[in-house]
Every structure is written in structure tokens, then in C-alpha cells.
Scaffold this motif. Structure first.
Motif, PDB file in Angstrom:
ATOM      1  N   THR A  62       0.857  -1.184   0.000  1.00  0.00           N
ATOM      2  CA  THR A  62       0.000   0.000   0.000  1.00  0.00           C
ATOM      3  C   THR A  62       0.895   1.237   0.000  1.00  0.00           C
ATOM      4  N   VAL A  63       0.630   2.162  -0.907  1.00  0.00           N
ATOM      5  CA  VAL A  63       1.374   3.421  -0.938  1.00  0.00           C
ATOM      6  C   VAL A  63       0.406   4.551  -0.616  1.00  0.00           C
ATOM      7  N   THR A  64       0.869   5.499   0.190  1.00  0.00           N
ATOM      8  CA  THR A  64       0.020   6.603   0.641  1.00  0.00           C
ATOM      9  C   THR A  64       0.763   7.919   0.472  1.00  0.00           C
ATOM     10  N   ARG A  65       0.064   8.877  -0.053  1.00  0.00           N
ATOM     11  CA  ARG A  65       0.581  10.252  -0.143  1.00  0.00           C
ATOM     12  C   ARG A  65      -0.174  11.053   0.904  1.00  0.00           C
ATOM     13  N   SER A  66       0.443  11.271   2.044  1.00  0.00           N
ATOM     14  CA  SER A  66      -0.196  11.931   3.182  1.00  0.00           C
ATOM     15  C   SER A  66       0.091  13.430   3.163  1.00  0.00           C
ATOM     16  N   PRO A  67      -0.667  14.231   3.931  1.00  0.00           N
ATOM     17  CA  PRO A  67      -0.358  15.666   4.031  1.00  0.00           C
ATOM     18  C   PRO A  67       1.086  15.918   4.467  1.00  0.00           C
ATOM     19  N   ARG A  68       1.607  15.042   5.320  1.00  0.00           N
ATOM     20  CA  ARG A  68       2.995  15.195   5.761  1.00  0.00           C
ATOM     21  C   ARG A  68       3.955  15.028   4.587  1.00  0.00           C
ATOM     22  N   MET A  69       3.685  14.056   3.730  1.00  0.00           N
ATOM     23  CA  MET A  69       4.525  13.847   2.571  1.00  0.00           C
ATOM     24  C   MET A  69       4.405  14.990   1.569  1.00  0.00           C
ATOM     25  N   ILE A  70       3.191  15.501   1.408  1.00  0.00           N
ATOM     26  CA  ILE A  70       2.981  16.630   0.489  1.00  0.00           C
ATOM     27  C   ILE A  70       3.774  17.844   0.956  1.00  0.00           C
ATOM     28  N   ALA A  71       3.782  18.068   2.265  1.00  0.00           N
ATOM     29  CA  ALA A  71       4.518  19.210   2.816  1.00  0.00           C
ATOM     30  C   ALA A  71       6.017  19.073   2.616  1.00  0.00           C
ATOM     31  N   ARG A  72       6.508  17.847   2.466  1.00  0.00           N
ATOM     32  CA  ARG A  72       7.946  17.630   2.307  1.00  0.00           C
ATOM     33  C   ARG A  72       8.487  18.157   0.990  1.00  0.00           C
ATOM     34  N   ASP A  73       7.671  18.089  -0.088  1.00  0.00           N
ATOM     35  CA  ASP A  73       8.227  18.468  -1.390  1.00  0.00           C
ATOM     36  C   ASP A  73       7.372  19.469  -2.162  1.00  0.00           C
ATOM     37  N   GLY A  74       6.057  19.447  -1.963  1.00  0.00           N
ATOM     38  CA  GLY A  74       5.187  20.383  -2.669  1.00  0.00           C
ATOM     39  C   GLY A  74       5.169  20.198  -4.173  1.00  0.00           C
ATOM     40  N   LYS A  75       5.522  19.006  -4.677  1.00  0.00           N
ATOM     41  CA  LYS A  75       5.525  18.773  -6.119  1.00  0.00           C
ATOM     42  C   LYS A  75       4.116  18.821  -6.700  1.00  0.00           C
ATOM     43  N   GLU A  76       4.002  19.412  -7.873  1.00  0.00           N
ATOM     44  CA  GLU A  76       2.718  19.487  -8.560  1.00  0.00           C
ATOM     45  C   GLU A  76       2.791  18.614  -9.803  1.00  0.00           C
ATOM     46  N   THR A  77       2.668  17.323  -9.591  1.00  0.00           N
ATOM     47  CA  THR A  77       2.742  16.373 -10.693  1.00  0.00           C
ATOM     48  C   THR A  77       1.506  15.495 -10.725  1.00  0.00           C
ATOM     49  N   LEU A  78       1.220  14.978 -11.909  1.00  0.00           N
ATOM     50  CA  LEU A  78       0.115  14.036 -12.095  1.00  0.00           C
ATOM     51  C   LEU A  78       0.702  12.693 -12.508  1.00  0.00           C
ATOM     52  N   ALA A  79       0.027  11.633 -12.129  1.00  0.00           N
ATOM     53  CA  ALA A  79       0.456  10.284 -12.492  1.00  0.00           C
ATOM     54  C   ALA A  79      -0.705   9.558 -13.159  1.00  0.00           C
ATOM     55  N   LEU A  80      -0.471   9.144 -14.383  1.00  0.00           N
ATOM     56  CA  LEU A  80      -1.427   8.343 -15.134  1.00  0.00           C
ATOM     57  C   LEU A  80      -0.893   6.912 -15.116  1.00  0.00           C
ATOM     58  N   THR A  81      -1.617   6.004 -14.455  1.00  0.00           N
ATOM     59  CA  THR A  81      -1.090   4.668 -14.196  1.00  0.00           C
ATOM     60  C   THR A  81      -1.901   3.610 -14.937  1.00  0.00           C
ATOM     61  N   LEU A  82      -1.211   2.835 -15.762  1.00  0.00           N
ATOM     62  CA  LEU A  82      -1.828   1.746 -16.526  1.00  0.00           C
ATOM     63  C   LEU A  82      -1.452   0.429 -15.858  1.00  0.00           C
ATOM     64  N   LEU A  83      -2.470  -0.315 -15.410  1.00  0.00           N
ATOM     65  CA  LEU A  83      -2.236  -1.564 -14.682  1.00  0.00           C
ATOM     66  C   LEU A  83      -2.168  -2.736 -15.651  1.00  0.00           C
ATOM     67  N   HIS A  84      -1.118  -3.548 -15.513  1.00  0.00           N
ATOM     68  CA  HIS A  84      -0.953  -4.724 -16.371  1.00  0.00           C
ATOM     69  C   HIS A  84      -1.357  -6.010 -15.657  1.00  0.00           C
ATOM     70  N   ARG A  85      -1.020  -6.101 -14.357  1.00  0.00           N
ATOM     71  CA  ARG A  85      -1.268  -7.336 -13.605  1.00  0.00           C
ATOM     72  C   ARG A  85      -1.603  -6.981 -12.167  1.00  0.00           C
ATOM     73  N   GLY A  86      -2.540  -7.712 -11.567  1.00  0.00           N
ATOM     74  CA  GLY A  86      -2.977  -7.408 -10.211  1.00  0.00           C
ATOM     75  C   GLY A  86      -4.202  -6.508 -10.210  1.00  0.00           C
ATOM     76  N   THR A  87      -4.643  -6.141  -9.018  1.00  0.00           N
ATOM     77  CA  THR A  87      -5.796  -5.258  -8.841  1.00  0.00           C
ATOM     78  C   THR A  87      -5.418  -4.149  -7.866  1.00  0.00           C
ATOM     79  N   ALA A  88      -5.797  -2.921  -8.192  1.00  0.00           N
ATOM     80  CA  ALA A  88      -5.453  -1.767  -7.354  1.00  0.00           C
ATOM     81  C   ALA A  88      -6.712  -1.141  -6.773  1.00  0.00           C
ATOM     82  N   GLU A  89      -6.680  -0.873  -5.482  1.00  0.00           N
ATOM     83  CA  GLU A  89      -7.759  -0.139  -4.822  1.00  0.00           C
ATOM     84  C   GLU A  89      -7.261   1.287  -4.615  1.00  0.00           C
TER      85      GLU A  89
END
Length: 319
Positions: A62-89
Motif C-alpha cells: 500500500t502506498v500513501t501520499r499523506s499531508p505530511r509527505m505533500i509538505a515535504r516536497d510540494g511537487k505538482e505532478t500528475l500520475a497516469l497509471t496503466l495496470l498490467h497485472r494485479g488489482t489496485a484499490e
């Protein structure tokens, strides 16, 4: 290309190393692995213009982008993710979704999000600056953590484009890289605006998206000798006149573009160094040329030699 892998590490060292690797490759994230003995994981990253293309293969986590992590870098990026195998919630902006293989989804680094993968998975992630996507923040928030697949025309077009871009990211010429990244963002903007009901058919992004969609259809049906411009126009619910207009900036008519693609497919097949080379007639028929004489004429005009001579020269070089 950069490659990060935990395979050389001991099982006890993999979790901490992976946490750091994921945050360095993308944006700062909290990573929790769901295995007592973490399997080997890898991130293979290539750059296509302003877009980072990364293929990730790993075990449950499980990966989480928390307010604490956002405050660390302030990056303004978008991620478009294409899943090949497995299931993502996925969760973001008050929305939860399940993303399955073949589907893609979007996340915004400026706000908290989470992604849980309960089994081994493989995915390709396309990271780019928020400023590259020409949509409003409200439009963007309406589609984060939303699964898109091949059930609709425009999302199917983008899904196919992402698959090809992921496979060819390492061979994109530098001169074309930024343009290809921009086309990806334009297609995504078209999809978002279509969901909002704002897409106007005369907008440049919509025109380019339609042209890519038409070309994709033509490429899928090159082998069909009955492929016609009337059929292409009907399949996309546009007039024949509009179809011709789409190709005005291509330097070739729609019919000529189909012929060029067919000729190139034939040329590649004739050039193959195989012990049982197909006949020229067989190659021509397999790519939609019903008349062998016509094929020979247009091949000579395009490449300066007959198909038979070209094939013989290619076999001679291989020997």
C-alpha cells in the motif's frame, strides 16, 4: 534508462530500500509491504520529453501520499497509471475505485491519495507536470481515482496509446519526445473534457485525438482488402468530407496514408530473413492488396525496385 531493483538485497533489507526507491522515483510516499518476506521488486524508468515513464513490478503493498509527505516536497505532478497485472484499490478526492488489468487511472500529487495492491502486480506509470494538462482543477478532481478502460472510444484510444508508449519509451527520438508527451496530455484532456460534456469537435485537441483514433482503426484493419474511407468514416460517425479534412495536415490523403502503411508492412515482411520466405503475392494479399500487379507498381514507385528484387536483395544480404 534507470533501473532500481531489490533483487540483489537480502530479504531483511528490501523494505527500507524499496520505501526510499519509490519516493525517489516518483514523489515522497509512505510504503507498507504486505509480505513478511518481500519479493524482489523493480522500477525501470525512461524519459520521454517532459514525461517520466516508469514500469513497476513488485509484491503486495500500500502506498500513501499523506499531508505530511505533500509538505515535504510540494511537487505538482500528475500520475497516469496503466495496470498490467494485479488489482489496485485507489482513493482520492473522496472517491474509491477498483482498477483492474488493462485499465488506467489518474492521481494528483497535490492532494492526499492511497493505492493498495493486495497481490503481486505490474504497472506502467506516466508522470508529468500538472501545468502540462490543459484542464481546470475542478475537472481534474472529478476524475481522480476513476478507472478508465476500453469500454468507451476515447478511453480505449488513450489506453492503446499508453500501451504503445510504455513499450517504445526507450526508442522515442529526442526530437519527437516532447511532442509525443504533449499528445498524451492532449488525449487525457480530451477524455476529461468529454466526461464533463465540454469537448467541442473543432478544438485542436479534439481534432488530433480523432485523427489518432482514425489512424488506430486504419492500422487495425490494414489487412482487410475491403477497408474503405466510407467504412472508416462510418465507424467514427463522421462525414467523408470531415475525414479528408483530418488528413489535410498530414502531407498525404487518407487513402494515400493507408497505402503507405500497407506498403511499409509489406516491405518489412519481404525483408525478413527466413528459410521459407512468402511469395510476393502472398505478402501483398496479407496486407490488403487484392491485385498483385497494382501492388508491384506502387511498391516500385515507393522504393525504386520491384517487390521480388527487394526480397531477393534482402535474402542475399542475410546470407
Amino acid at each position: 534508462m534507470s533501473v532500481v531493483s531489490t533483487a540483489p538485497l537480502s530479504v531483511s533489507d528490501r523494505a527500507d530500500y524499496w520505501q526510499d526507491a519509490v519516493s525517489r522515483a516518483f514523489v515522497p510516499l509512505d510504503v507498507v509491504l504486505h509480505e513478511d518476506a518481500p519479493a524482489a521488486a523493480s522500477i525501470v524508468t525512461r524519459q520521454v520529453g517532459f514525461m517520466q515513464v516508469s514500469t513497476v513490478t513488485a509484491g503486495p503493498q500500500t502506498v500513501t501520499r499523506s499531508p505530511r509527505m505533500i509538505a515535504r516536497d510540494g511537487k505538482e505532478t500528475l500520475a497516469l497509471t496503466l495496470l498490467h497485472r494485479g488489482t489496485a484499490e485507489r482513493s482520492q478526492d473522496g472517491r474509491d475505485a477498483v482498477v483492474r488489468p488493462g485499465q488506467f487511472s489518474l492521481s494528483d500529487s497535490r492532494r492526499p491519495f492511497s493505492k493498495s495492491l493486495r497481490q503481486a502486480f505490474s504497472l506502467t506509470s506516466f508522470h508529468f507536470p500538472r501545468s502540462a494538462l490543459a484542464v481546470t482543477d475542478l475537472e481534474l478532481q472529478a476524475v481522480t481515482a476513476t478507472p478508465f478502460g476500453e469500454d468507451e472510444a476515447l478511453s480505449a484510444l488513450l489506453a492503446g496509446h499508453l500501451k504503445r508508449l510504455g513499450r517504445s519509451a526507450g526508442s522515442v527520438p529526442v526530437a519527437q519526445a516532447d511532442r509525443l508527451a504533449a499528445v498524451t496530455c492532449d488525449l487525457l484532456a480530451c477524455l476529461i473534457q468529454e466526461r464533463q460534456g465540454r469537448l467541442a469537435p473543432q478544438e485542436p485537441a479534439a481534432v488530433e485525438a480523432m485523427l489518432l483514433r482514425v489512424k488506430e482503426y486504419m492500422l487495425q484493419h490494414l489487412a482487410d482488402p475491403d477497408l474503405s474511407l466510407v467504412a472508416v468514416a462510418a465507424a467514427h460517425h463522421v462525414s467523408l468530407r470531415y475525414l479528408h479534412k483530418l488528413f489535410e495536415s498530414e502531407g498525404a490523403t487518407a487513402a494515400r496514408w493507408i497505402q503507405q502503411q500497407r506498403l511499409e508492412c509489406c516491405r518489412r515482411e519481404l525483408a525478413r530473413a527466413t528459410s521459407h520466405a512468402p511469395t510476393v503475392a502472398t505478402v501483398a494479399q496479407s496486407w490488403g492488396f487484392a491485385n498483385a500487379s497494382h501492388f508491384s507498381r506502387v511498391f516500385r514507385l515507393a522504393y525504386g525496385t520491384s517487390p521480388r528484387e527487394y526480397q531477393a536483395a534482402a535474402r542475399g544480404r542475410s546470407r
